[in-house]
Design a protein around this motif. Structure first.
Motif, PDB file in Angstrom:
ATOM      1  N   ILE B  24      53.864  33.322   0.836  1.00 23.89           N
ATOM      2  CA  ILE B  24      54.161  34.454   1.712  1.00 23.89           C
ATOM      3  C   ILE B  24      54.859  35.556   0.918  1.00 23.89           C
ATOM      4  O   ILE B  24      54.606  36.742   1.107  1.00 23.89           O
ATOM      5  N   GLY B  25      55.726  35.161   0.008  1.00 23.60           N
ATOM      6  CA  GLY B  25      56.586  36.110  -0.709  1.00 23.60           C
ATOM      7  C   GLY B  25      55.792  37.246  -1.328  1.00 23.60           C
ATOM      8  O   GLY B  25      54.745  37.030  -1.917  1.00 23.60           O
ATOM      9  N   GLY B  26      56.302  38.481  -1.195  1.00 17.91           N
ATOM     10  CA  GLY B  26      55.652  39.604  -1.866  1.00 17.91           C
ATOM     11  C   GLY B  26      54.674  40.350  -0.986  1.00 17.91           C
ATOM     12  O   GLY B  26      54.440  41.524  -1.198  1.00 17.91           O
ATOM     13  N   TRP B  27      54.091  39.671  -0.005  1.00 19.61           N
ATOM     14  CA  TRP B  27      53.128  40.329   0.867  1.00 19.61           C
ATOM     15  C   TRP B  27      53.784  40.818   2.156  1.00 19.61           C
ATOM     16  O   TRP B  27      54.638  40.139   2.710  1.00 19.61           O
ATOM     17  N   ILE B  28      53.346  41.990   2.613  1.00 20.14           N
ATOM     18  CA  ILE B  28      53.622  42.362   4.001  1.00 20.14           C
ATOM     19  C   ILE B  28      52.344  42.036   4.751  1.00 20.14           C
ATOM     20  O   ILE B  28      51.304  42.659   4.546  1.00 20.14           O
ATOM     21  N   LYS B  29      52.419  41.024   5.591  1.00 16.50           N
ATOM     22  CA  LYS B  29      51.216  40.410   6.144  1.00 16.50           C
ATOM     23  C   LYS B  29      50.984  40.936   7.563  1.00 16.50           C
ATOM     24  O   LYS B  29      51.556  40.455   8.527  1.00 16.50           O
ATOM     25  N   LEU B  30      50.129  41.964   7.661  1.00 20.68           N
ATOM     26  CA  LEU B  30      49.844  42.587   8.962  1.00 20.68           C
ATOM     27  C   LEU B  30      48.361  42.429   9.279  1.00 20.68           C
ATOM     28  O   LEU B  30      47.713  43.348   9.775  1.00 20.68           O
ATOM     29  N   ASN B  31      47.810  41.238   8.976  1.00 22.88           N
ATOM     30  CA  ASN B  31      46.352  41.085   9.062  1.00 22.88           C
ATOM     31  C   ASN B  31      45.845  40.015  10.022  1.00 22.88           C
ATOM     32  O   ASN B  31      44.657  39.955  10.296  1.00 22.88           O
ATOM     33  N   THR B  32      46.707  39.113  10.518  1.00 24.88           N
ATOM     34  CA  THR B  32      46.155  38.046  11.366  1.00 24.88           C
ATOM     35  C   THR B  32      46.860  37.956  12.723  1.00 24.88           C
ATOM     36  O   THR B  32      46.806  36.912  13.383  1.00 24.88           O
ATOM     37  N   ASN B  33      47.497  39.042  13.122  1.00 22.05           N
ATOM     38  CA  ASN B  33      48.111  39.140  14.454  1.00 22.05           C
ATOM     39  C   ASN B  33      49.119  38.044  14.743  1.00 22.05           C
ATOM     40  O   ASN B  33      49.286  37.619  15.881  1.00 22.05           O
ATOM     41  N   GLU B  34      49.773  37.587  13.675  1.00 25.98           N
ATOM     42  CA  GLU B  34      50.886  36.674  13.892  1.00 25.98           C
ATOM     43  C   GLU B  34      52.095  37.485  14.373  1.00 25.98           C
ATOM     44  O   GLU B  34      52.213  38.677  14.087  1.00 25.98           O
ATOM     45  N   ASN B  35      52.974  36.830  15.087  1.00 25.20           N
ATOM     46  CA  ASN B  35      54.182  37.467  15.591  1.00 25.20           C
ATOM     47  C   ASN B  35      55.208  37.521  14.460  1.00 25.20           C
ATOM     48  O   ASN B  35      55.426  36.516  13.786  1.00 25.20           O
ATOM     49  N   PRO B  36      55.841  38.676  14.213  1.00 29.60           N
ATOM     50  CA  PRO B  36      56.779  38.747  13.091  1.00 29.60           C
ATOM     51  C   PRO B  36      58.115  38.063  13.375  1.00 29.60           C
ATOM     52  O   PRO B  36      58.884  37.793  12.450  1.00 29.60           O
ATOM     53  N   TYR B  37      58.383  37.775  14.646  1.00 34.57           N
ATOM     54  CA  TYR B  37      59.658  37.159  14.997  1.00 34.57           C
ATOM     55  C   TYR B  37      59.507  35.645  15.066  1.00 34.57           C
ATOM     56  O   TYR B  37      58.426  35.136  15.350  1.00 34.57           O
ATOM     57  N   PRO B  38      60.584  34.899  14.817  1.00 34.33           N
ATOM     58  CA  PRO B  38      60.472  33.433  14.882  1.00 34.33           C
ATOM     59  C   PRO B  38      60.296  32.973  16.329  1.00 34.33           C
ATOM     60  O   PRO B  38      60.526  33.749  17.255  1.00 34.33           O
ATOM     61  N   PRO B  39      59.893  31.711  16.524  1.00 35.05           N
ATOM     62  CA  PRO B  39      59.806  31.188  17.894  1.00 35.05           C
ATOM     63  C   PRO B  39      61.212  31.067  18.505  1.00 35.05           C
ATOM     64  O   PRO B  39      62.212  31.199  17.796  1.00 35.05           O
ATOM     65  N   SER B  40      61.281  30.771  19.778  1.00 32.81           N
ATOM     66  CA  SER B  40      62.547  30.563  20.492  1.00 32.81           C
ATOM     67  C   SER B  40      63.423  29.518  19.790  1.00 32.81           C
ATOM     68  O   SER B  40      62.907  28.529  19.267  1.00 32.81           O
ATOM     69  N   PRO B  41      64.741  29.706  19.796  1.00 28.70           N
ATOM     70  CA  PRO B  41      65.640  28.669  19.250  1.00 28.70           C
ATOM     71  C   PRO B  41      65.455  27.324  19.964  1.00 28.70           C
ATOM     72  O   PRO B  41      65.755  26.283  19.384  1.00 28.70           O
TER      73      PRO B  41
END
Lengths: 346, 346
Positions: B24-41
């Motif tokens: 993941i490191g180094g990339w700004i990954k805006l290509n697969t519609n993943e949510n940028p925020y983590p899941p609920s605690p």
């Protein structure tokens, strides 16, 4: 009325899940061939090391690390391996890859009851080829299967526990013109297996699972070993992200702990021997088992009666209606203490 | 040479997974519609509470607790809900349930590229019905789809982000004689949805996923809402244990934390507005988006050129070749800081 469904789906019976009492307490559960021992402690560690924040991302769709690990275990390349969401997923992918609507699957009878169901969903038929009366493989199996494009043979077979002779298996692979899928869900408990067939025949697929020997039915991981050409084609049919991130991490940890696997399998083989001997003393007919279960017929009643009597005692085993199987019950190898409680009742 | 595979599988192109840089490191990954925020605690807690010893057992095959939880969220019964190993599994089950070999699926074009692939695997064809030039739904969609037994419409649509007018959707459900599956993978980010259609029409299936709004692409959970009759039939087609034990426990925790979901969705909608405005100032054409992504065309170059330029800067977006889409790129809504880095380059 328009039911919307395809005719073959409409004609199928509704899905009835097996007995899975979700409250475990109180039952001695010897009915679904689960492993009585916990998974490797490495699984516990892998679970603790999972960063929940990573779950926002898709898993690796082609499971690189896991395929490499499995390939190394058997001396194959990662291009010979495909993973599935349990063996069920693998079997579904195989049927969709090789069997057209109106086509045929062939499998032995008695055998795993899922195969005819998968044929039905595909709009295909299952040719049920009767085993000999001692549940061994008939010599003319390939001949009887010749209309089919896919043969599925579990080895060891379920529910009988029989490991068909290797030379008979080789003959089937040699004579049959379609794909021979050998479902080795229970092979870790057996004296031998057919993994090397993939090097000998271009039409063989070996299917494995982590549900039984690795004590990981809950994570759903199955895999196949086959030629690169077959894997390449089956990869087109699988769902892209069919193995989730948690399963990939946990399976990796379990597969790296081969020492634990061997211990767990050795314990089950020991209890299998113990139960076999104890049943024989009680005049039960016992089919020599190479799996983590025993197929056995009581001397004085049919299988269903014994199944019901055991259930009243809180002991769940499996009973299979039908001419060839109704005298028998299938007992999953539990812990020695569970088996002792069963024997006490018998 | 006998390839073993069905002709339709043999004819398909090999599977090419999307760009999923596993580092993941180094990339700004805006290509697969993943949510940028983590899941609920609550997901973190659920993960910590899992007893690894339980993994030796099969999961609940019909996911009772999870189906009840989802049913309660929408005011339906658990008999109106079926779960899948991600939306992919749900879509596969739908195609196998309703579309025979030689049959037809219909879907809008441009739309999610998986639908024609699923048709191909089934030995069926996909009727691609062109959207209007502004990516809205043509009035005669149902008429153009009439040969099909299954229509699949994503709403909001991908990659355009368009939420087709509710009245046009109702007309399609009313006029079409087969099943209308509305793929609501992105509906939590939209102003409205079609969940109540299940009460209005007997031929509607709503599909949802936890991959996007719940930040849980890694666990693979999709579900459908439909009539009891449709759910009963689709349950025959699914693999028995298609949702593993870990996914069931984690999804339950996430679904119970609706407050967190609402916060996460609100943040993404805010950044979506921010990016939309910023692109418009830069003279980009921006399609009004109801998803967690934006479909946009630069004023001075085609989509592929911009995609390549961004990739050189370590920013991954998605580009779709083809007449209707080649001027555009699709940008997943990341964090505000990720979007600022993108805007800085633009």
């Amino acid at each position: 009325m328009n039911t919307f469904f395809r005719e073959n789906i409409e004609a199928m019976k509704g899905y009835t899940p097996g007995e899975q009492p979700q409250r475990i307490g109180g039952w001695i559960k010897l009915n679904t061939n689960e492993n009585p021992y916990p998974p490797s402690p490495a699984v516990c560690e892998a679970l603790q090391n999972i960063d929940f924040k990573q779950l926002r991302l898709y898993p690796d769709p082609v499971c690189c690390e896991l395929r490499k690990t499995i390939a190394d275990l058997y001396g194959y390349s990662d291009k010979n391996i495909m993973l599935g969401n349990g063996s069920d997923d693998i079997l579904t992918i195989a049927v969709r890859s090789f069997v057209p609507e109106g086509g045929y699957i062939a499998s032995p009878n008695p055998s795993y009851s899922l195969y005819p169901v998968l044929a039905g969903i595909q709009g295909a038929e299952c040719i049920n080829i009767p085993l000999e009366s001692d549940f061994s493989m008939p010599a003319n199996f390939a001949e009887l299967a010749k209309k089919a494009s896919l043969i599925i043979i579990p080895r060891p077979n379920a529910p009988t526990g029989t490991a068909f002779e290797l030379e008979k298996m080789r003959n089937i692979c040699r004579e049959f013109r379609g794909i021979v899928m050998i479902d080795e869900a229970y092979a870790d408990f057996a004296d031998d297996n057919c993994v090397k067939f993939v090097k000998e025949f271009s039409n063989v697929i070996i299917s494995r699972t982590l549900s039984k020997s690795y004590s990981l039915a809950g994570i759903r991981l199955g895999y196949v070993i086959a030629s690169e050409e077959i894997i390449y084609g089956m990869m087109k049919v699988k769902d892209s992200y069919n193995v989730n991130m948690l399963t990939q991490k946990i399976a990796l940890a379990a597969l790296h702990d081969q020492k634990y696997l061997k211990q767990s399998v050795a314990q089950i083989r020991e209890v299998r021997k113990y139960l076999t001997d104890a049943l024989k003393i009680r005049n039960f007919t016992v089919i020599d088992s190479q799996g983590n279960f025993i197929f056995t017929a009581p001397p004085d009643k049919d299988g269903e009666t014994l199944y019901q009597q055991l259930k009243e005692q809180g002991i769940l085993v499996r009973y299979f209606p039908g001419k060839a199987t109704s005298q028998y019950i299938r007992i999953t190898i539990g812990t020695k203490s569970e088996i002792d409680q069963l024997l006490e009742f018998l």
